[in-house]
Scaffold this motif. Structure first.
Motif, short mmCIF file in Angstrom:
data_model
loop_
_atom_site.label_atom_id
_atom_site.label_comp_id
_atom_site.label_asym_id
_atom_site.label_seq_id
_atom_site.Cartn_x
_atom_site.Cartn_y
_atom_site.Cartn_z
N LEU A 10 0.72 -1.40 0.10
CA LEU A 10 0.03 0.34 -0.13
C LEU A 10 1.33 1.44 0.04
CD1 LEU A 10 -3.08 -0.61 2.55
CD2 LEU A 10 -3.04 -0.01 0.20
N PHE A 11 1.55 1.21 -0.02
CA PHE A 11 2.91 3.12 0.52
C PHE A 11 3.89 2.07 -0.71
CE2 PHE A 11 1.34 2.32 4.49
CZ PHE A 11 0.73 4.01 4.51
N GLY A 12 4.01 1.59 -1.27
CA GLY A 12 4.55 1.94 -3.05
C GLY A 12 6.01 0.20 -3.58
N LYS A 13 6.10 -0.35 -2.13
CA LYS A 13 7.10 -1.09 -1.91
C LYS A 13 6.62 -2.24 -2.99
CE LYS A 13 9.94 -0.42 1.16
NZ LYS A 13 11.31 0.37 0.91
N THR A 14 7.91 -2.61 -3.73
CA THR A 14 7.59 -3.57 -4.68
C THR A 14 6.62 -4.99 -3.96
OG1 THR A 14 9.53 -4.54 -5.39
CG2 THR A 14 9.16 -2.44 -6.30
N VAL A 15 6.41 -5.68 -4.75
CA VAL A 15 5.90 -7.38 -4.02
C VAL A 15 6.29 -8.43 -3.98
CG1 VAL A 15 5.53 -8.24 -6.34
CG2 VAL A 15 3.78 -9.11 -4.37
N HIS A 16 7.92 -8.13 -4.91
CA HIS A 16 8.38 -8.63 -4.50
C HIS A 16 9.67 -8.69 -2.70
CE1 HIS A 16 9.25 -9.83 -8.51
NE2 HIS A 16 9.66 -11.14 -8.35
N GLN A 17 9.95 -6.70 -2.93
CA GLN A 17 10.56 -6.60 -1.72
C GLN A 17 9.32 -6.70 -0.17
OE1 GLN A 17 11.93 -2.45 -1.67
NE2 GLN A 17 13.76 -2.65 -0.27
N SER A 18 8.21 -6.77 -0.57
CA SER A 18 7.50 -6.42 0.55
C SER A 18 6.87 -8.57 0.51
CB SER A 18 6.02 -6.99 -0.32
OG SER A 18 5.94 -5.02 -0.41
N VAL A 19 7.44 -9.56 0.13
CA VAL A 19 6.89 -10.52 0.32
C VAL A 19 8.74 -11.08 1.38
CG1 VAL A 19 7.75 -12.52 -0.96
CG2 VAL A 19 6.28 -11.38 -1.22
N ALA A 20 9.71 -10.89 0.72
CA ALA A 20 11.20 -10.70 1.46
C ALA A 20 10.76 -10.28 2.59
CB ALA A 20 12.44 -10.42 0.48
N THR A 21 10.72 -9.36 2.64
CA THR A 21 11.18 -8.41 4.29
C THR A 21 9.68 -8.88 5.63
OG1 THR A 21 11.37 -6.00 2.99
CG2 THR A 21 10.37 -6.25 5.43
N SER A 22 8.30 -9.60 4.67
CA SER A 22 7.40 -10.41 5.25
C SER A 22 8.24 -11.43 6.13
CB SER A 22 6.05 -10.52 4.40
OG SER A 22 6.26 -9.32 4.50
N SER A 23 8.87 -12.14 5.55
CA SER A 23 9.55 -13.59 5.52
C SER A 23 10.02 -13.06 7.40
CB SER A 23 10.16 -14.14 5.02
OG SER A 23 11.49 -13.20 4.77
N GLY A 24 11.10 -12.28 7.49
CA GLY A 24 11.32 -11.70 8.50
C GLY A 24 10.66 -11.43 9.86
N VAL A 25 9.35 -11.25 9.30
CA VAL A 25 8.22 -10.55 10.47
C VAL A 25 7.69 -12.14 10.59
CG1 VAL A 25 5.25 -9.37 10.00
CG2 VAL A 25 7.69 -7.75 9.00
N GLY A 26 8.17 -13.00 10.02
CA GLY A 26 7.72 -13.98 10.32
C GLY A 26 8.04 -14.45 11.82
N VAL A 27 9.30 -14.30 11.61
CA VAL A 27 10.29 -14.78 12.96
C VAL A 27 9.71 -13.57 13.73
CG1 VAL A 27 12.26 -14.44 13.25
CG2 VAL A 27 12.25 -15.01 11.44
N LEU A 28 9.75 -12.38 13.57
CA LEU A 28 9.48 -11.85 14.69
C LEU A 28 7.57 -12.01 15.90
CD1 LEU A 28 10.04 -8.34 13.23
CD2 LEU A 28 11.74 -9.59 15.11
#
Length: 272
Positions: A176-194
């Motif tokens: 929703l804030f302009g991140k590409t879907v590739h970067q969003s998916v990659a960063t979300s994998s770290g959120v899963g750890v948190l």
């Protein structure tokens, strides 16, 4: 003792669930709990685990599996340079804090309304992905400071309240804030750890000493299931990462849109 045929069917179901969960972890940066929990619930029912604790054990055990799977997925994305570490550093405290607060707040908030909000939001973002409407966003970059801190807390909180991994919600926020879907998916994998680590600790603590738990359980975590399913999820996760980075942005958007549609349908069905 359950019949051999039923044991074979549920063993295959565990294998399939582990493979799909690992693939989703790498492909979309999500934990895969939506796949694992229903399968575990049915398996524990077959072995006579009481209804009072069956769902809790299914969720807690799923979180135990998601911890190393998320770490492996995150590491694979990080090696490709796709993870936005600034966002994750800002969320290091706030996402786990939101997850920890969820059980307390759940006593005062109706889960039905939360599921409606999440189902509608997921469906709207899926439509955005399908129609390729990039102007359907709230800004050109993820906000800094308090706004992003609040988002991290909210992602942890809502994920904990609704029993889902944080990958879906963090993907929604970043795209929703302009991140590409590739970067969003990659960063979300770290959120899963948190989310999965404090969630796992919470389920062990909450189920400590509970009656009716299956053998070899610590709190609401069953280690036999973990030992059977975790190796496959760890093995498959890097293939999901590889697939995510081999797809074009449009292909990944369509795939993520289909995934969000399935998540939305799941929550709408749970309302009936």
């Amino acid at each position: 003792m359950p019949p051999f045929q039923e044991l074979a069917v549920f063993a295959l179901a565990l294998i399939a669930a582990g493979a799909v969960a690992g693939l989703l972890a790498g492909l979309f940066g999500v934990g895969g709990g939506a796949i694992l929990v229903p399968v575990f619930y049915q398996v524990y029912g077959l072995f006579g685990v009481p209804e009072a604790v069956r769902t809790h054990v299914a969720v807690g055990t799923s979180l135990a599996i998601i911890v190393p799977t998320s770490i492996r997925s995150f590491h694979a994305h990080w090696k490709r340079g796709a993870v936005d570490m600034d966002i994750l550093r800002n969320w290091t405290i706030w996402v786990p804090l939101g997850t920890i607060c969820a059980p307390v707040i759940a006593a005062y908030i109706a889960g039905r309304e939360l599921r409606i909000i999440f189902a509608v939001l997921s469906l709207l973002i899926a439509i955005r992905m399908f129609l390729n409407r990039q102007h359907w966003r709230l800004g050109d970059d993820v906000p800094k400071g308090v706004a992003n801190t609040a988002a991290g807390f909210g992602i942890g909180l809502f994920s904990g309240l609704m029993g889902i991994g944080g990958g879906v919600m963090s993907n929604l926020w970043m795209t929703l804030f302009g991140k590409t879907v590739h970067q969003s998916v990659a960063t979300s994998s770290g959120v899963g750890v948190l989310i999965s680590i404090p969630g796992l600790i919470g389920y062990i603590w909450a189920g400590w000493g509970a009656s009716g738990l299956p053998p070899f359980s610590t709190g609401f975590v069953n280690w036999i299931t973990v030992a059977l399913v975790m190796p496959l999820t760890l093995y498959v996760a890097p293939y999901g990462v590889r697939l995510a980075h081999s797809l074009s942005r449009r292909q990944l958007e369509i795939g993520f849109g289909l995934f969000l549609t399935a998540v939305s349908i799941r929550f709408f069905v749970s309302l009936s």
